[in-house]
Design an enzyme around this catalytic site. Structure first.
Site, PDB file in Angstrom:
ATOM      1  N   HIS A 273       4.010   1.521  -3.416  1.00 28.03           N
ATOM      2  CA  HIS A 273       4.736   1.226  -2.173  1.00 28.03           C
ATOM      3  C   HIS A 273       5.925   0.315  -2.422  1.00 28.03           C
ATOM      4  CE1 HIS A 273       1.910   3.124   0.614  1.00 28.03           C
ATOM      5  NE2 HIS A 273       1.006   2.808  -0.302  1.00 28.03           N
TER       6      HIS A 273
ATOM      7  N   PHE B  92      -3.534  -8.781   4.155  1.00 27.79           N
ATOM      8  CA  PHE B  92      -2.630  -7.796   3.561  1.00 27.79           C
ATOM      9  C   PHE B  92      -1.391  -7.608   4.445  1.00 27.79           C
ATOM     10  CE2 PHE B  92      -1.618  -3.233   2.519  1.00 27.79           C
ATOM     11  CZ  PHE B  92      -1.383  -3.397   1.176  1.00 27.79           C
TER      12      PHE B  92
ATOM     13  N   PHE C 291       2.899  -8.791   3.865  1.00 29.56           N
ATOM     14  CA  PHE C 291       4.106  -7.980   4.034  1.00 29.56           C
ATOM     15  C   PHE C 291       5.089  -8.646   4.989  1.00 29.56           C
ATOM     16  CE2 PHE C 291       1.646  -4.575   2.088  1.00 29.56           C
ATOM     17  CZ  PHE C 291       2.612  -4.048   1.243  1.00 29.56           C
TER      18      PHE C 291
ATOM     19  N   GLU D  22      -9.146   7.021   2.667  1.00 27.96           N
ATOM     20  CA  GLU D  22      -9.230   5.647   2.144  1.00 27.96           C
ATOM     21  C   GLU D  22     -10.183   4.893   3.074  1.00 27.96           C
ATOM     22  OE1 GLU D  22      -5.589   3.410   2.233  1.00 27.96           O
ATOM     23  OE2 GLU D  22      -6.302   1.885   0.854  1.00 27.96           O
TER      24      GLU D  22
ATOM     25  N   HIS E  82      -5.282   8.334  -2.426  1.00 26.26           N
ATOM     26  CA  HIS E  82      -6.640   7.786  -2.547  1.00 26.26           C
ATOM     27  C   HIS E  82      -7.736   8.858  -2.538  1.00 26.26           C
ATOM     28  CE1 HIS E  82      -5.280   3.697  -2.509  1.00 26.26           C
ATOM     29  NE2 HIS E  82      -4.637   3.882  -1.377  1.00 26.26           N
TER      30      HIS E  82
HETATM   31 ZN   LIG Z   1      -1.031   3.398  -0.551  1.00 22.97          ZN
END
Ligand SMILES: [Zn+2]
Ligand SMILES: *[C@@H]1O[C@H](CO)[C@@H](O)[C@H](O)[C@H]1NC(C)=O
Ligand SMILES: *[C@@H]1O[C@H](CO)[C@@H](O)[C@H](O)[C@H]1NC(C)=O
Ligand SMILES: *[C@@H]1O[C@H](CO)[C@@H](O)[C@H](O)[C@H]1NC(C)=O
Ligand SMILES: *[C@@H]1O[C@H](CO)[C@@H](O)[C@H](O)[C@H]1NC(C)=O
Ligand SMILES: *[C@@H]1O[C@H](CO)[C@@H](O)[C@H](O)[C@H]1NC(C)=O
Length: 505
Positions: free
Chosen positions: A108, A202, A206, A354, A379
């Site tokens: 990413h 998480f 960002f 995922e 994933h």
């Molecule tokens: Zn990803």
């Protein structure tokens, strides 16, 4: 070819089974050996024919593996944050770093660079302002004037002034760093007790680095730095999932998605000009899955336009954000059907499966991704629980992008020996290994994830053939045209041969 081999395996197995059940005598060691060989030949790389030199290196690797497994702390069984230092001293890891790994197909945009670079390089640039949020996080902005206050954040301070007042900035720098990565020296199990907690953190990371990386001059340098880190790790090609956000200048003016995509193209060209043995990079345009159907429809329109205007750099489309909290693919089916209804090409590279929430709406994403003609699956962690999806993925060659460290850190699996990809690789299901957001996990490039896959999934059994097939997979399952793939494989093979001959003795 894969189907033929599968049939061949099935036939051999039937024959063996016939012999096995045929007599009531004691087990025949030759039959046993044949069964063992049969299983070994079915795994990823099991059909690779190794040259004499490759066999020498393979024997060396086998010895290293045995020593690795005899260690008291077996890294793939531990949380990566605790295993990282051990892995760094591993001779296998050392070899994997030197190995030409092909492409990284699941990475990413704002997780590709280690956060130390962000702190030590980017936050030391002039005009950088910082504020502290209500929930002990930080936000940044570059501005030629004093910026307007953000809600739920302290008044802005110019970092330059703040640092000038300090005798020692190490603690401040470490706290900034701590806000931009999940990696920690504390016990990760205590700090992140659940998937909810780690996903919240998480998303905060960002937001914390957002104002830094979306500033135009930093945006270019960040991407160049990311390419450098993958290149240094002997990765020759990248498919980057990118949000193509609004990028801003010091005076507050902004650029649109087309500008951002064009900038990716320019920086990629610059990088390949500076490093001729780097093959290139392509962009998979992504949107957060939190949006509603009408926003998705307009984003898909935009994606089709970008795909038409930038066919070289643009690879396709995907969605990001936590699957378990976002809307399922099926909710977006009308928007996602626009390209096929209009006869327009927009390849999909959906994150799907995922999750470990079996049977939920979101758990259907795997089948829905395949129904929507996805080119690969991000994933696919839940694939083993979906035999039909698994079958389609294998028959159509829709590869899974397996990111071992990401899955462990995001709490889908504890001990990487138990990762579902271990079973998938034991029957050569189409997979590639990638690193998702190495900067967030305290890793870098691809080598750490290759280590976990090679030592953790494969145990003693996976060998140099496995590594070779994984590297080739990363080019064969890329979005490159067949002709480009040929070129990339030739380039890779040259580097591979050098690597083998330099390390076999
Ligand atoms: Zn990803
Ligand atoms: C920061 O990164 C840029 C671009 O990579 C580089 O030119 C510059 O020298 C770096 N500055 C510091 C202080 O490391
Ligand atoms: C600055 O602080 C850090 C951590 O508090 C310490 O390890 C380091 O030695 C200090 N550096 C200097 C130059 O005093
Ligand atoms: C984030 O930054 C704030 C403010 O500097 C600090 O109090 C907090 O400890 C940092 N968080 C982490 C995880 O380092
Ligand atoms: C979808 O989201 C957009 C942006 O948040 C909003 O403006 C719009 O009203 C929403 N549409 C529907 C139908 O809820
Ligand atoms: C499926 O996707 C591939 C790659 O984008 C494309 O070439 C093909 O035409 C698509 N097939 C259908 C039925 O949409």
């Amino acid at each position: 070819m894969a189907v033929l081999l599968q049939r061949h395996h099935a036939a051999v197995a039937c024959l063996l089974l016939y012999y096995l059940t045929g007599g009531l005598s004691a087990p025949d060691p030759r039959q046993r050996e044949a069964l063992i060989q049969l299983e070994a030949s079915m795994q990823t790389g099991g059909q690779m024919v190794l040259t004499d030199v490759e066999q020498l290196l393979d024997a060396l690797l086998f010895k290293m593996k045995q020593e690795e497994i005899a260690r008291a702390d077996f890294p793939p069984a531990m949380h990566f944050f605790k295993a990282r230092d051990l892995i760094r001293t591993s001779p296998i890891f050392n070899l994997l770093q030197k190995m030409p790994k092909g492409g990284a197909l699941h990475v990413h945009d704002f997780g590709m660079v280690d956060v130390e670079w962000l702190v030590k390089n980017v936050t030391y640039r002039p005009h950088c302002y910082m504020c502290f949020t209500d929930i002990q996080s930080v936000r940044f902005i570059f501005s030629s004037r004093w910026p307007k206050a953000l809600p739920h954040c302290s008044p802005w301070t110019l970092l330059e002034n703040l640092r000038a007042k300090m005798v020692n900035t190490t603690d401040l720098d470490n706290s900034i760093m701590g806000n931009m990565t999940l990696f920690t020296d504390q016990d990760p199990e205590t700090l992140y007790p659940s998937q909810d907690v780690i996903w919240d953190k998480f998303e905060q990371t960002f937001l914390a680095l957002w104002g830094l990386v979306t500033y135009a001059p930093v945006f270019r340098d960040y991407y160049y730095q990311g390419l450098t880190q993958f290149y240094m790790d002997n990765v020759m090609y990248l498919e980057l999932r990118a949000l193509l956000p609004e990028i801003y200048e010091l005076d507050g003016s902004t650029h649109d998605a087309a500008w951002t995509l064009k900038t990716y193209q320019e920086v990629t060209r610059q990088f390949t000009a500076d490093h001729p043995d780097f093959f290139g990079a392509r962009i998979i345009f992504t949107i957060h899955r939190g949006v509603n159907a009408s926003v998705m429809a307009s984003v898909v329109e935009e994606a089709m336009k970008l795909q038409r205007d930038f066919p070289d750099i643009m690879a396709g489309f995907d969605m990001v954000g936590r699957e378990d909290r976002g809307r399922p693919l099926w909710y977006f089916r009308d928007a996602l059907s626009l390209p096929v209804e209009r006869g327009v090409t927009l390849p999909f590279f959906f994150h799907a499966g995922e999750t470990d929430l079996e049977g939920s709406e979101v758990d259907q994403n795997l089948l829905d991704a395949l129904l929507l003609n996805t080119s690969r699956i991000g994933h696919g962690f839940a694939l083993l629980r979906h035999p039909v999806a698994k079958d389609i993925s294998r028959k159509r060659g829709v590869a899974l992008e397996v990111c071992p460290i990401s899955n462990q850190v995001m709490k889908l699996v504890k001990d990487l020996r138990n990762h579902p990809a271990a079973a998938l690789m034991s029957e050569n299901h189409p997979v590639v290994i990638s690193s998702d957001d190495p900067g967030m996990f305290g890793s870098s490039g691809l080598s750490y994830d290759f280590y976990e896959a090679f030592v953790g999934f494969g145990g003693i059994r996976s060998n140099l053939g496995t590594l070779k097939e994984l590297a080739i997979n990363s080019l064969r399952y890329s979005s490159l045209t067949p002709k480009q793939q040929e070129k990339a494989v030739v380039l890779w093979q040259r580097r591979w041969d050098t690597f083998v001959s330099e390390n076999a003795f």
